[in-house]
Write a protein that holds these residues in place. Sequence first.
Motif, PDB file in Angstrom:
ATOM      1  N   ALA A 163       0.807  -1.227   0.000  1.00 34.16           N
ATOM      2  CA  ALA A 163       0.000   0.000   0.000  1.00 34.16           C
ATOM      3  C   ALA A 163       0.836   1.271   0.000  1.00 34.16           C
ATOM      4  N   TRP A 164       1.745   1.403   0.968  1.00 33.92           N
ATOM      5  CA  TRP A 164       2.533   2.642   1.081  1.00 33.92           C
ATOM      6  C   TRP A 164       3.374   2.915  -0.165  1.00 33.92           C
ATOM      7  N   PRO A 165       4.111   1.931  -0.695  1.00 33.41           N
ATOM      8  CA  PRO A 165       4.839   2.189  -1.947  1.00 33.41           C
ATOM      9  C   PRO A 165       3.924   2.645  -3.085  1.00 33.41           C
ATOM     10  N   GLN A 166       2.723   2.051  -3.184  1.00 32.12           N
ATOM     11  CA  GLN A 166       1.793   2.447  -4.240  1.00 32.12           C
ATOM     12  C   GLN A 166       1.372   3.900  -4.081  1.00 32.12           C
ATOM     13  N   TRP A 167       1.098   4.326  -2.839  1.00 35.03           N
ATOM     14  CA  TRP A 167       0.713   5.719  -2.611  1.00 35.03           C
ATOM     15  C   TRP A 167       1.843   6.673  -3.003  1.00 35.03           C
ATOM     16  N   LEU A 168       3.082   6.252  -2.727  1.00 35.12           N
ATOM     17  CA  LEU A 168       4.234   7.088  -3.052  1.00 35.12           C
ATOM     18  C   LEU A 168       4.564   7.081  -4.544  1.00 35.12           C
ATOM     19  N   GLY A 169       4.024   6.117  -5.273  1.00 30.73           N
ATOM     20  CA  GLY A 169       4.381   5.964  -6.673  1.00 30.73           C
ATOM     21  C   GLY A 169       5.747   5.344  -6.848  1.00 30.73           C
ATOM     22  N   ARG A 170       6.116   4.481  -5.888  1.00 28.53           N
ATOM     23  CA  ARG A 170       7.423   3.832  -5.925  1.00 28.53           C
ATOM     24  C   ARG A 170       7.245   2.323  -5.851  1.00 28.53           C
ATOM     25  N   SER A 171       8.298   1.624  -6.209  1.00 28.63           N
ATOM     26  CA  SER A 171       8.229   0.167  -6.133  1.00 28.63           C
ATOM     27  C   SER A 171       8.520  -0.291  -4.709  1.00 28.63           C
ATOM     28  N   LYS A 172       7.932  -1.410  -4.355  1.00 30.99           N
ATOM     29  CA  LYS A 172       8.182  -1.993  -3.043  1.00 30.99           C
ATOM     30  C   LYS A 172       9.659  -2.332  -2.882  1.00 30.99           C
ATOM     31  N   ALA A 173      10.294  -2.816  -3.942  1.00 27.54           N
ATOM     32  CA  ALA A 173      11.711  -3.210  -3.888  1.00 27.54           C
ATOM     33  C   ALA A 173      12.617  -2.025  -3.600  1.00 27.54           C
ATOM     34  N   SER A 174      12.235  -0.821  -4.078  1.00 24.24           N
ATOM     35  CA  SER A 174      13.085   0.354  -3.869  1.00 24.24           C
ATOM     36  C   SER A 174      13.086   0.814  -2.418  1.00 24.24           C
ATOM     37  N   LEU A 175      12.068   0.430  -1.662  1.00 22.43           N
ATOM     38  CA  LEU A 175      11.964   0.841  -0.262  1.00 22.43           C
ATOM     39  C   LEU A 175      12.473  -0.233   0.701  1.00 22.43           C
ATOM     40  N   GLN A 176      12.400  -1.482   0.312  1.00 24.74           N
ATOM     41  CA  GLN A 176      12.888  -2.573   1.167  1.00 24.74           C
ATOM     42  C   GLN A 176      14.364  -2.352   1.500  1.00 24.74           C
ATOM     43  N   GLY A 177      14.684  -2.277   2.793  1.00 18.39           N
ATOM     44  CA  GLY A 177      16.065  -2.090   3.225  1.00 18.39           C
ATOM     45  C   GLY A 177      16.498  -0.646   3.330  1.00 18.39           C
ATOM     46  N   ALA A 178      15.655   0.290   2.851  1.00 17.27           N
ATOM     47  CA  ALA A 178      15.993   1.714   2.943  1.00 17.27           C
ATOM     48  C   ALA A 178      15.709   2.225   4.363  1.00 17.27           C
TER      49      ALA A 178
END
Length: 324
Positions: free
Chosen positions: A37-52
């Motif tokens: 959900a959160w990545p979709q709201w941001l317009g980003r991929s889930k993979a780009s946020l994992q580990g950030a």
Amino acid sequence: MKDTPFHDPDQLMLAQADAGLVLVDPASGRIEGLNPAWPQWLGRSKASLQGAVFWEEGGWQQPDVVRTLVSLTSLPLAMPPMAVTGMTQDQQSLSLVMSARSVNLADRRLVLCTLVRSSLAQAMSISSSVAETALMGVVQALITVLEVHDPDSIGHQRRVADLAGTLARKLQWAPDEVESVVLAALIHDLGMVTVPARVLGKTELLSQGEVKQIQKHVSTGLDMLQHVEFAGPVKALIAQHHERIDGSGYPLGLKGEDVLRGAQVIGMADMLDAMTRDRPYQSAQTMDQALQVLLVSSGVLFDADLVQACVALFVQGGYRFPGP
């Protein structure tokens, strides 16, 4: 495009939930897991946020507020939800309500953050400024946590802030200094949440160790605020609100002009409110009695001019603490 079929009900619920779920390491801020959900709201991929790093990579307008909410989960008390504002990949405001709680994964402590979308009007209801809204959200949440932990303190922070702000304005201090005094007064006793309730409610004489526990609330409160950025000397005022100009205060025993005048104003307001309300260890005094005690402290504990101005505010100005 066809939806991906799910065979595990738990995975299905996580994927389809209309709330962002983010699992964070509180020490490093690394995102250990998240649903879509959160990545979709941001317009980003889930993979780009994992580990950030959670409070850096989301494009938060006030990342320190998000970091503070995560860090406060270490307290043995629940923090209420808070309005936060993120930035999407195309730099659009994303109004959210965030809650965070501590969870255990094997032998590790992690923080589960739940993000729910809210209307911009709701998120901006406190102030027309996003930054002020987020900051006041932190302040109000911290007051709530403190009052839940110590019911006898209900209203104390707001009464101290009201008197301190009124006196500072009466003395014609600059608006930014008045604002710093009010903010510091609103959360001056924040560190009390780490003092056991049995100590705060004790009616008999405190032991030396218990006195030290209470005095430590100053440094503990500052530790809790380490990730919050204030425009003025809010943290310095909190650090000094128990300092006295004769050096008898704590935690540093500062003297004379080393004690900020804003901290003295908070200290006087704190003392007057404490003396005029019932506490587990003492009955309330009248305001006249409390003002007499304050007058005795003139030039000893507090600057004489500040004491005279405070007394005049009550006697000639007719000031009284606001009600509950």
